[in-house]
Design a protein around this motif. Structure first.
Motif, PDB file in Angstrom:
ATOM      1  N   TYR A 189      47.078  66.725  64.513  1.00 53.63           N
ATOM      2  CA  TYR A 189      46.162  67.790  64.133  1.00 53.63           C
ATOM      3  C   TYR A 189      44.712  67.363  64.368  1.00 53.63           C
ATOM      4  O   TYR A 189      44.347  66.214  64.131  1.00 53.63           O
ATOM      5  CB  TYR A 189      46.307  68.137  62.646  1.00 53.63           C
ATOM      6  N   ILE A 190      43.894  68.311  64.820  1.00 55.05           N
ATOM      7  CA  ILE A 190      42.447  68.130  64.805  1.00 55.05           C
ATOM      8  C   ILE A 190      41.977  68.349  63.378  1.00 55.05           C
ATOM      9  O   ILE A 190      42.337  69.343  62.740  1.00 55.05           O
ATOM     10  CB  ILE A 190      41.768  69.120  65.772  1.00 55.05           C
ATOM     11  N   LEU A 191      41.198  67.422  62.842  1.00 51.76           N
ATOM     12  CA  LEU A 191      40.862  67.458  61.430  1.00 51.76           C
ATOM     13  C   LEU A 191      39.886  68.566  61.052  1.00 51.76           C
ATOM     14  O   LEU A 191      39.860  68.994  59.906  1.00 51.76           O
ATOM     15  CB  LEU A 191      40.289  66.098  60.997  1.00 51.76           C
ATOM     16  N   HIS A 192      39.076  69.024  61.995  1.00 49.20           N
ATOM     17  CA  HIS A 192      38.167  70.117  61.662  1.00 49.20           C
ATOM     18  C   HIS A 192      37.847  70.916  62.917  1.00 49.20           C
ATOM     19  O   HIS A 192      37.733  70.373  64.010  1.00 49.20           O
ATOM     20  CB  HIS A 192      36.868  69.600  61.036  1.00 49.20           C
ATOM     21  N   ALA A 193      37.700  72.230  62.725  1.00 43.94           N
ATOM     22  CA  ALA A 193      37.487  73.133  63.857  1.00 43.94           C
ATOM     23  C   ALA A 193      36.201  72.848  64.615  1.00 43.94           C
ATOM     24  O   ALA A 193      36.062  73.264  65.774  1.00 43.94           O
ATOM     25  CB  ALA A 193      37.480  74.582  63.366  1.00 43.94           C
ATOM     26  N   THR A 194      35.248  72.151  63.997  1.00 40.84           N
ATOM     27  CA  THR A 194      34.008  71.844  64.716  1.00 40.84           C
ATOM     28  C   THR A 194      34.261  70.927  65.910  1.00 40.84           C
ATOM     29  O   THR A 194      33.471  70.923  66.861  1.00 40.84           O
ATOM     30  CB  THR A 194      32.985  71.185  63.777  1.00 40.84           C
ATOM     31  N   LEU A 195      35.335  70.148  65.885  1.00 42.47           N
ATOM     32  CA  LEU A 195      35.664  69.332  67.056  1.00 42.47           C
ATOM     33  C   LEU A 195      36.047  70.225  68.228  1.00 42.47           C
ATOM     34  O   LEU A 195      35.675  69.946  69.378  1.00 42.47           O
ATOM     35  CB  LEU A 195      36.799  68.347  66.729  1.00 42.47           C
ATOM     36  N   ASN A 196      36.806  71.293  67.949  1.00 39.99           N
ATOM     37  CA  ASN A 196      37.131  72.260  69.014  1.00 39.99           C
ATOM     38  C   ASN A 196      35.854  72.785  69.656  1.00 39.99           C
ATOM     39  O   ASN A 196      35.735  72.867  70.886  1.00 39.99           O
ATOM     40  CB  ASN A 196      37.918  73.444  68.446  1.00 39.99           C
ATOM     41  N   GLU A 197      34.894  73.161  68.812  1.00 39.04           N
ATOM     42  CA  GLU A 197      33.644  73.721  69.318  1.00 39.04           C
ATOM     43  C   GLU A 197      32.884  72.695  70.158  1.00 39.04           C
ATOM     44  O   GLU A 197      32.309  73.042  71.194  1.00 39.04           O
ATOM     45  CB  GLU A 197      32.799  74.202  68.139  1.00 39.04           C
ATOM     46  N   PHE A 198      32.879  71.443  69.710  1.00 36.19           N
ATOM     47  CA  PHE A 198      32.208  70.380  70.463  1.00 36.19           C
ATOM     48  C   PHE A 198      32.849  70.198  71.834  1.00 36.19           C
ATOM     49  O   PHE A 198      32.159  70.096  72.853  1.00 36.19           O
ATOM     50  CB  PHE A 198      32.275  69.071  69.670  1.00 36.19           C
TER      51      PHE A 198
END
Length: 546
Positions: A294-303
């Motif tokens: 899992y990606i721990l937070h959606a802000t990584l997706n945005e980055f």
């Protein structure tokens, strides 16, 4: 709330405007988490029991999904006495459905049948969201808190940082260094979360140096992510390419994938993939190679989806802030990642693992459900990577453009592996998904101005014999294939591959019959049905008010 409900079970979901997550994705994600905490329940079995019903567009209204995937499993989850639903950034959910989703959430959390359920929701108060929150049924039961210009933000972040750095008593930072970290967080919990993760991944004696680098280089969350990734591999390192491939797969996958499945889809060594995921432990979560990553937070997706980053530096003398755009060397091109997964599904997995009689049945006289050890056979002979590939190859294909390699693998699939693919769908109870997947294939072929005859006949084959295929995988060859129109391209191809199959000497279909299907979804009597002029859509109404 945190003190009162700390002994409960928390289920969470994070929306992001850069991801494909929608209300339906939330229902499936919560269902997986809830069922994972229920003794005696297995997600694959539960999903298989509903997949045929939920495959129909008519049954995919949000309220039905919420009831079947969230409310009912919650009623069976007795491991913990209390449950908390955490939904972050609801305002970034699909605008057409987020108000209805909020109603589902609030009804469940204010229902007398779920007295031990609470909701922690973060959102901007858009008009449609505000309207639901102010409904008479809910407004007196909601406790509102504004995070904007909160005087307690720094204090809360300081408490969080202190807790994180003290939880395993292995952090070698002084009180002054901790204060500097809190100051740099500037009230942002997500920055504190990742900064603490990054500090704690280092050995105790190196942690002050990691913090110094964070304070010197990371003036924003984006730059913190950039440093995290740069520590795993440099641009000249082959591991950097593998890391980006892994992140691309995780980013566009239709469901969370395990380390083993990611390695199989990319045709990479599982130890190499596992090593990278372990090194990315501050931004990714996975407990073992067979567990989802899992990606721990959606802000990584945005980055990862941002081509350029903003580097802000303040002049210590004047206080002026200077901004500079820099190229994001860790930018993920989603189309390229979708293309990689199409090839991974078709070539690296399905072409290698699909085969006739994949579950090695000794007799064709039994229905799937009558085979006593069917679950064991599925676990042994149908890998998780094959199951994922068989369910999602078409979805990934629909997100790509024409590619010579993809076309080659598609032709191999349609001409050689179609019936074996149907076996997997039959055994895993997903035959109901096949028509939609083949429709995506047909649309992709037409968009690229290629011949679609075989794809159309595959769709006809499934819609004609869906009931037979769903009940018995062997009868794909014993009942469906022999009765396909003999002049069809599909029959001509696959009869030659299976020359010992039965043949119809007299009678049979000259042409494909009208498609037949059963649509699920309404909970009461259907009162009317209408067809669109092009014959592609059906609208129905019912006394259940849907």
């Amino acid at each position: 709330m945190a003190i009162e409900w700390s002994s409960g079970q928390c289920f969470n979901f994070f929306f992001s405007n850069s991801s494909s997550h929608d209300a339906s994705t939330l229902c499936i994600s919560l269902a997986k988490q809830i069922i994972g905490c229920c003794d005696g329940l297995d997600w694959d079995e539960y999903w298989a029991s509903l997949s045929s019903e939920l495959a129909s567009p008519a049954s995919q209204n949000l309220e039905n999904l919420w009831e079947k995937l969230v409310s009912q499993p919650l009623g069976k989850c007795t491991t913990h006495r209390r449950h908390v639903l955490v939904v972050d950034a609801l305002d970034e959910c699909d605008k057409e459905k987020r108000a209805r989703l909020l109603e589902c959430l609030l009804k469940s959390c204010t229902s007398k049948t779920q007295p031990q359920l609470r909701l922690l929701l973060t959102t901007r108060k858009e008009n449609d969201i505000r309207d639901v929150l102010e409904l008479e049924d809910f407004r007196h039961k909601i406790l509102f808190r504004s995070l904007q210009n909160s005087e307690t933000s720094r204090e809360d972040v300081a408490r969080y940082v202190e807790y994180r750095l003290n939880e395993d008593k292995s952090t070698g930072l002084t009180a002054e260094q901790r204060t500097q970290l809190v100051d740099r967080c500037n009230g942002l919990f997500i920055f504190a979360f990742h900064a603490c993760n990054l500090v704690k991944t280092g050995r105790r004696k190196h942690q002050p140096h990691v913090l110094e680098a964070i304070l010197a280089e990371c003036t924003s969350l984006d730059l913190l992510y950039h440093r995290t990734l740069s520590q795993v591999a440099s641009s000249s390192d082959p591991m950097d390419t593998l890391m980006m491939d892994i992140l691309g797969v995780i980013l566009v996958a239709r469901e969370p994938l395990s380390t083993k499945t990611i390695a199989a889809l990319l045709s990479e060594d599982v130890d190499d993939v596992g090593e990278i995921i372990k090194k990315l432990g501050s931004i990714l979560r996975s407990n073992a190679i067979d567990d989802p990553v899992y990606i721990l937070h959606a802000t990584l997706n945005e980055f990862l989806l941002r081509e350029t980053l903003i580097d802000r530096k303040m002049n210590p003398e004047t206080g002026a802030v200077k901004e500079k755009k820099i190229q994001n060397q860790y930018y993920v091109n989603k189309v390229n990642s979708e293309r990689a997964l199409v090839k991974g599904c078709l070539s690296n997995i399905m072409a290698k693992e699909l085969k006739f009689n994949i579950c090695r049945l000794e007799t064709s006289c039994l229905l799937n459900e009558e085979v006593t050890d069917m679950d064991d056979r599925i676990s042994e002979y149908i890998s998780k990577s094959l199951r994922y590939s068989c369910l999602h190859w078409a979805s990934h294909l629909g997100s790509t453009t024409l590619d010579a390699d993809i076309l080659y693998h598609l032709e191999h699939f349609t001409n050689n592996l179609f019936l074996a693919w149907l076996e997997v769908l039959s055994f895993t109870k997903h035959v109901g998904l096949a028509p939609k997947m083949l429709s995506i294939l047909i649309e992709w072929i037409q968009k690229n101005k290629l011949g679609d005859e075989m794809a159309r006949e595959m769709w006809r084959f499934v819609t004609t014999f869906a009931s037979v295929i769903a009940q018995s995988a062997p009868h794909i060859y014993l009942s469906a294939l022999p009765f396909a129109p003999q002049r069809s391209a599909l029959s001509g191809r696959y009869v030659t591959l299976f020359p010992k199959s039965l043949s119809v000497k007299l009678g049979g279909f000259e042409n494909w019959p009208p498609a037949q299907n059963i649509l699920f979804g309404h909970l009461h009597i259907v009162s009317s049905v209408a067809f669109s002029p092009d014959g592609k859509r059906i609208v129905s109404s019912s006394f259940d008010k849907t």
